[in-house]
Design an enzyme around this catalytic site. Structure first.
Site, short mmCIF file in Angstrom:
data_model
loop_
_atom_site.label_atom_id
_atom_site.label_comp_id
_atom_site.label_asym_id
_atom_site.label_seq_id
_atom_site.Cartn_x
_atom_site.Cartn_y
_atom_site.Cartn_z
CD GLU A 172 -1.59 3.98 7.93
OE1 GLU A 172 -1.33 4.42 9.07
OE2 GLU A 172 -1.75 4.72 6.94
NE ARG A 198 -3.40 2.56 2.55
CZ ARG A 198 -3.22 3.39 3.58
NH1 ARG A 198 -2.49 3.03 4.61
NH2 ARG A 198 -3.78 4.58 3.59
CD GLU A 217 -4.64 7.72 9.74
OE1 GLU A 217 -4.01 8.78 9.97
OE2 GLU A 217 -4.38 6.66 10.29
CG HIS A 250 -1.28 9.03 3.18
ND1 HIS A 250 -1.41 7.68 3.41
CD2 HIS A 250 -0.84 9.56 4.34
CE1 HIS A 250 -1.06 7.41 4.67
NE2 HIS A 250 -0.70 8.54 5.25
CG ASN A 298 -4.97 3.53 8.56
OD1 ASN A 298 -5.07 2.56 7.82
ND2 ASN A 298 -4.53 4.70 8.16
CE1 TYR A 351 0.12 2.77 13.35
CE2 TYR A 351 -1.91 3.71 12.50
CZ TYR A 351 -0.60 3.31 12.30
OH TYR A 351 -0.04 3.44 11.06
#
Ligand SMILES: *[C@@H]1O[C@H](CO)[C@@H](O)[C@H](O)[C@H]1NC(C)=O
Ligand SMILES: *[C@@H]1O[C@H](CO)[C@@H](O)[C@H](O)[C@H]1NC(C)=O
Ligand SMILES: *[C@@H]1O[C@H](CO)[C@@H](O)[C@H](O)[C@H]1NC(C)=O
Length: 512
Positions: free
Chosen positions: A404, A99, A190, A144, A331, A333
């Protein structure tokens, strides 16, 4: 000290742990995409080369005081010149996908107000063709974080509905140039982070905000994030609309959007905190995914924000409901606790409080998980399963990709390279999150891929080069890439190969 022996021991231990935790490649569908993730500004460098135009990040990083250590992405990982070497790293890992994002100003140096830059098209053609030649599926993000400076100067980029025209034009240039070979498109990465950091607290470009959210020269933290988000949602819809109408049938690809997706646990075992968790989810991802998939903002947002939240016209709503998306990019985290601020008193001076809630990593003096190099990010592997299952329920199991997931190490000029390469914590992080992801898949979640952030250490926005997310260490003076323990672990996981065999086969191990 013989680092090879020490690492070998640690590595065996971790393979052993992954064996006892029963994590195996074959717990994921054979068509599953396993890859690594990057973005153009964070790795490419070559910021003035081959007719590239200036973007918002070029401008922002060159303004004193915006970035830790005065860092910028002028050179970054010099990936622009070293992409063949970086594809070899991927091949060694054994990933089947990659990606990356396209730099808007390499393709359109002045947005729709100038020519298409053929040298920019050539660069991405070279990258895409080299990937395909090695059997690596390109998974391409159109936007992005980077926006042409021209569009910021002309009309304030995301604050103006004009951006919808520019984004649609740019996306169509990409479909036309690369869509014969690219079958996985992400419109925007995002946007929830983009608008909060750019327009609420002002630590990303265009650096707009108002007190008490942040101290900027101009902006309105209560209004602008929602205006920018509204234009982003409609830009996504316009790009998807063009893809569906003119490209998808012939090219046979799919298109989605990527959201930063934390998980939230109630701080206290009481109903109001459980309700606050629902508001946190609505304000973080529902903000974008509800309009795109269901046609309007979450009702909690309307109730709390009132007229600060824009309204979709019936024409816009129609566009949303006829375009939608083919997949959700997640994504993920970290996980934090959430506390209600309707009945409890809180200080609501940042975007986290907009949903009348407060977040914290701590309960009764104990952290929710081990801290990482990124402030506010904790290691909570079960959050992966919860975030995926919640998306599955809320959006009727639309296909999902983990676009991600990764672990940040903080470093400075005196940090020993041996410590950075021996990234046991990252190995544990990946093992834990993949274990919970496989559990979500067993429970029926339609997840189709997993991308580690990131292939290589890179420019981490306002943190400059002080945070390292890579599976490969990068020496920014020499641009040498060195595989970390986590790269070897990922390779072993993907190949299901025995430790000793892997050890002997991997010549790069002998370089340190
Ligand atoms: C905002 O920044 C300006 C300029 O740096 C400074 O003079 C002022 O005191 C700051 N205001 C607050 C409330 O922090
Ligand atoms: C939460 O509270 C309910 C009753 O109010 C109780 O049954 C439950 O065990 C509690 N859960 C936890 C995790 O403490
Ligand atoms: C530099 O990083 C090390 C850990 O790698 C840390 O112990 C030290 O405090 C840091 N120094 C500074 C000045 O931040």
């Amino acid at each position: 000290m013989d680092w090879c022996k020490v690492l070998g021991f640690v590595y065996s231990l971790h393979l052993f742990l992954s064996y006892v935790s029963c994590l195996h490649r074959d717990q994921f569908p054979s068509s599953f995409l396993f890859g690594t993730s990057t973005s153009s500004y964070q790795i490419e460098g070559a910021y003035l080369e081959d007719n590239k135009g200036l973007n918002n990040w070029d401008v922002f990083t060159h303004t004193k005081g915006n970035i830790m250590d005065g860092a910028n992405g002028d050179n970054a990982d010099d990936h622009y010149h070293r992409y063949m070497e970086d594809i070899e790293l991927m091949q060694t890992l054994g990933v089947n996908s990659y990606r990356f994002s396209i730099s808007w100003t390499r393709i359109l140096p002045r947005g729709r107000f100038g020519e298409v830059n053929q040298l920019g098209i050539s660069f991405y053609n070279g990258l895409i063709n080299a990937l395909l030649q090695k059997g690596i599926v390109p998974f391409v993000t159109i936007q992005h974080f980077d926006v042409p400076k021209e569009l910021e100067d002309r009309y304030g980029s995301w604050l103006s509905p004009e951006i919808q025209e520019d984004f649609q034009y740019y996306a169509e240039v990409c479909f036309k140039a690369f869509g014969d070979r690219v079958k996985h498109w992400v419109t925007i990465n995002e946007p929830n982070i983009l608008v909060n950091l750019g327009y609420s607290i002002g630590v990303h470009p265009p650096g707009r905000c108002s007190l008490p959210y942040g101290n900027c020269t101009s902006g309105n933290s209560k209004v602008e994030p929602y205006v920018a988000a509204h234009n982003i949602i409609l830009s996504h819809a316009r790009a998807v609309n063009v893809y569906r109408k003119f490209y998808q049938e012939n090219q046979g690809g799919s298109i989605g959007i990527v959201l930063a997706s934390s998980w939230f646990e109630p701080l206290r075992n009481i109903t109001v905190d459980q309700m606050a968790v629902q508001r946190a989810l609505s304000f973080e991802t529902g903000w974008f995914l509800d309009p795109i998939i269901l046609g309007d903002y979450p009702s909690e947002m309307r109730k709390i924000l009132g007229s600060n939240l824009p309204v979709f016209t019936s024409e816009q709503r129609n566009l949303l409901l006829t375009t939608k998306l083919d997949f959700i990019g997640i994504n993920h985290y970290s996980t934090v606790y959430v506390k209600d601020c309707i009945l409890s008193r809180c200080i609501l001076n940042s975007f986290e409080g907009n949903g009348l809630l407060a977040t914290t990593g701590e309960r009764d003096g104990k952290l929710i998980g081990n801290p990482t190099g990124m402030p506010g990010f904790y290691v909570v592997p079960y959050g992966m399963e919860k975030v995926v299952m919640n998306m599955k329920e809320r959006y009727s199991n639309i296909p999902m990709y983990i676009t991600e997931n990764g672990y940040a190490q903080s470093s400075n000029s005196s940090t020993a390279i041996e410590d950075l390469v021996d990234d046991v914590e990252r190995v544990k992080f990946m093992q834990g999150h993949l274990t919970y992801l496989s559990s979500a898949i067993r429970k029926g979640a339609d997840v189709r891929g997993y991308f580690v952030w990131s292939l290589i250490d890179n420019f981490e926005w306002s943190f400059g080069y002080s945070l390292r997310f890579g599976l490969h260490h990068v020496n920014y003076k020499t641009q040498e890439r060195i595989p970390k323990l986590s790269a070897m672990w990922y390779r072993a996981f993907l190949g299901d190969s025995a430790i000793n065999q892997n050890w002997n086969e991997n010549p790069s191990l002998k370089t340190y």
